[in-house]
Motif scaffolding. Structure first.
Motif, mmCIF file in Angstrom:
data_model
loop_
_atom_site.group_PDB
_atom_site.id
_atom_site.type_symbol
_atom_site.label_atom_id
_atom_site.label_comp_id
_atom_site.label_asym_id
_atom_site.label_seq_id
_atom_site.Cartn_x
_atom_site.Cartn_y
_atom_site.Cartn_z
ATOM 1 N N ILE A 13 0.847 -1.203 0.000
ATOM 2 C CA ILE A 13 0.000 0.000 0.000
ATOM 3 C C ILE A 13 0.880 1.251 0.000
ATOM 4 O O ILE A 13 0.656 2.184 -0.784
ATOM 5 N N CYS A 14 1.919 1.268 0.845
ATOM 6 C CA CYS A 14 2.827 2.427 0.911
ATOM 7 C C CYS A 14 3.533 2.624 -0.421
ATOM 8 O O CYS A 14 3.657 3.754 -0.903
ATOM 9 N N GLY A 15 3.975 1.516 -1.027
ATOM 10 C CA GLY A 15 4.675 1.601 -2.317
ATOM 11 C C GLY A 15 3.776 2.175 -3.403
ATOM 12 O O GLY A 15 4.188 3.065 -4.161
ATOM 13 N N LEU A 16 2.535 1.666 -3.465
ATOM 14 C CA LEU A 16 1.598 2.158 -4.482
ATOM 15 C C LEU A 16 1.310 3.650 -4.282
ATOM 16 O O LEU A 16 1.244 4.419 -5.246
ATOM 17 N N CYS A 17 1.144 4.040 -3.010
ATOM 18 C CA CYS A 17 0.864 5.453 -2.710
ATOM 19 C C CYS A 17 2.054 6.320 -3.131
ATOM 20 O O CYS A 17 1.877 7.394 -3.710
ATOM 21 N N ALA A 18 3.275 5.822 -2.872
ATOM 22 C CA ALA A 18 4.476 6.583 -3.237
ATOM 23 C C ALA A 18 4.563 6.754 -4.747
ATOM 24 O O ALA A 18 4.897 7.839 -5.242
ATOM 25 N N VAL A 19 4.247 5.683 -5.486
ATOM 26 C CA VAL A 19 4.291 5.753 -6.955
ATOM 27 C C VAL A 19 3.278 6.779 -7.466
ATOM 28 O O VAL A 19 3.578 7.594 -8.338
ATOM 29 N N LEU A 20 2.081 6.750 -6.871
ATOM 30 C CA LEU A 20 1.027 7.689 -7.284
ATOM 31 C C LEU A 20 1.453 9.132 -7.024
ATOM 32 O O LEU A 20 1.287 10.008 -7.889
ATOM 33 N N ILE A 21 2.034 9.374 -5.847
ATOM 34 C CA ILE A 21 2.483 10.736 -5.512
ATOM 35 C C ILE A 21 3.608 11.163 -6.462
ATOM 36 O O ILE A 21 3.618 12.296 -6.962
ATOM 37 N N ALA A 22 4.532 10.243 -6.741
ATOM 38 C CA ALA A 22 5.642 10.565 -7.649
ATOM 39 C C ALA A 22 5.115 10.903 -9.042
ATOM 40 O O ALA A 22 5.602 11.835 -9.699
ATOM 41 N N PHE A 23 4.112 10.154 -9.485
ATOM 42 C CA PHE A 23 3.518 10.392 -10.811
ATOM 43 C C PHE A 23 2.903 11.790 -10.889
ATOM 44 O O PHE A 23 3.138 12.537 -11.836
ATOM 45 N N ILE A 24 2.123 12.156 -9.865
ATOM 46 C CA ILE A 24 1.493 13.489 -9.854
ATOM 47 C C ILE A 24 2.566 14.572 -9.734
ATOM 48 O O ILE A 24 2.504 15.606 -10.410
#
Lengths: 169, 234
Positions: A13-24
């Motif tokens: 969950i943390c990894g997916l959230c980090a990827v999403l934040i990095a993308f934005i």
């Protein structure tokens, strides 16, 4: 095994959230930077309107000085603009100070003010530094009462003046 | 057949019946701080609704995967992700709104409504129902902020101003009551006053029917007692 699964789920969950934040962030970071530059240019033009501003390298300057620009009218230098940041136990103050070639302060613009007496500091800046009574900033008194924010503003203005005078000498 | 009214209920309950601010009294801190202007309140409402809808949907999607021991940390991570996204988007595309709301955008992470809906609803219901719940609660909270901000801005400044925060709109300032402006309404004390009066009005309306019935029952009882005493005398 149970703890392992729990840890794995949390990590995913943390990894997916980090990827999403990095993308934005990838898309918004350049726009945010552009907005900041535009806001800075707008503030600079409040001090020296209608001029061009070139950033100057800081060599051994006071740590309160964040950036420095030279305001030019064509090839003629009209003054220097300092971006300063200071803080005390009452909060933060970021401001731009325009220094004329004779060492007087042209104008002070508050860009960030989180002091508890924010409005008082703002009024103090307006009345003390922006009404033409600032030819000799070294001897300027705090006129709005002994608020710590106003003292901080005065210190920051003096840092800019001293940096200019040190550079000029 | 039964599904449709239930869906409609999920959507509409947050607007009036279970309004997060006026009925559940959740999220009062940002509502007092961000309702000094109507534009700021609309902006805060939209950002809040985006976070609520997004976190509700994701938490509902992951409800069977997240172990119960780490429910709260997972919810916080998901909510914080949406808040960070909202923060970055507003800083990029609505910089005036970002600087006006300041720390209150980041504070959505710890807003009781978002965490409350995640725990009480999204973690137990389907994605569709959670989406409708998020939309309803988001609209309800936005509506409550708008009502408070409208009253505070009109009383505090004597009118309304548009185009200051949403710079894509033309700047319009309509302040016919400027002479009668009461600046206390733009301060925190004014926010408490407005919220208190709105809550009192809502409580009056909510209890109106029950009060009327109580009064009617009392009159009826008195009438019966009078009739009984008259009959006794006769």
């Amino acid at each position: 095994m149970k703890y392992f699964k729990t840890a794995i789920v949390l990590c995913i969950i943390c990894g997916l959230c980090a990827v999403l934040i990095a993308f934005i962030n990838y898309f918004t970071a350049p726009i945010i930077e552009k907005n900041k530059i535009e806001a800075q240019n707008k503030a600079c033009s409040e001090i020296y309107p209608g001029l061009t501003y070139e950033e100057v390298e800081l060599n051994g300057a006071d740590s309160a000085i964040e950036k420095k620009w030279v305001a030019k009218d064509g090839d003629t230098v009209k003054g220097y603009i300092y971006s300063l940041n200071g803080k005390n136990s009452y909060g933060n103050i970021s401001l731009l100070v325009g220094i004329n070639l004779d060492g007087s302060a042209e104008k002070v613009v508050l860009t960030e003010n989180t002091q508890s007496f924010a409005s008082k500091v703002k009024n103090h800046v307006k009345s003390t530094y922006n009404n033409g009574a600032t030819a000799d900033v070294d001897n300027v008194d705090v006129k709005c009462g002994a608020t710590f924010g106003a003292t901080l503003v005065k210190e920051l203005v003096l840092i800019a003046v001293n940096d200019y005078k040190g550079g000029a000498n | 057949m039964e599904n449709k009214p239930r869906k409609l209920y999920e959507l509409t309950k947050g607007i009036i019946k279970e309004n997060p601010l006026f009925v559940l009294l959740l999220g009062t801190c940002p509502s007092l701080a961000t309702t000094t202007s109507l534009e700021g309140a609309i902006g805060m409402g939209f950002l809040f609704a985006f976070v609520l809808i997004g976190s509700n949907v994701v938490i509902s999607l992951l409800r069977k995967i997240i172990p119960s021991q780490i429910k709260i940390p997972c919810y916080i991570v998901i909510i914080a992700t949406f808040v960070t996204i909202v923060k970055m988007l507003s800083e990029a595309f609505l910089p005036e709104l970002y600087s006006t709301l300041g720390v209150f955008i980041s504070l959505i992470v710890v807003n009781c409504i978002v965490l409350g809906r995640a725990e009480a609803f999204a973690s137990k219901n389907s994605v569709g129902a959670s989406l409708l719940d998020g939309i309803g609660m988001g609209i309800g909270y936005t509506l409550a902020l708008v009502i408070m901000a409208f009253v505070r801005e009109v009383l505090g400044t004597g009118g309304l101003t548009f185009g200051e925060i949403f710079t894509f709109l033309p700047y319009v300032s309509f302040t016919p009551l400027e002479k009668f402006a009461m600046s206390i309404f733009t301060m925190p004390a004014g926010a408490f006053l407005v919220l208190g009066v709105i809550l009192a009005i809502l409580a009056y309306h909510a209890n109106k029917k029950a009060n009327l019935e109580r009064v009617k029952a009392k009159i009826e009882k008195e009438k019966l007692a009078k009739l009984a005493s008259e009959a006794k005398e006769a």
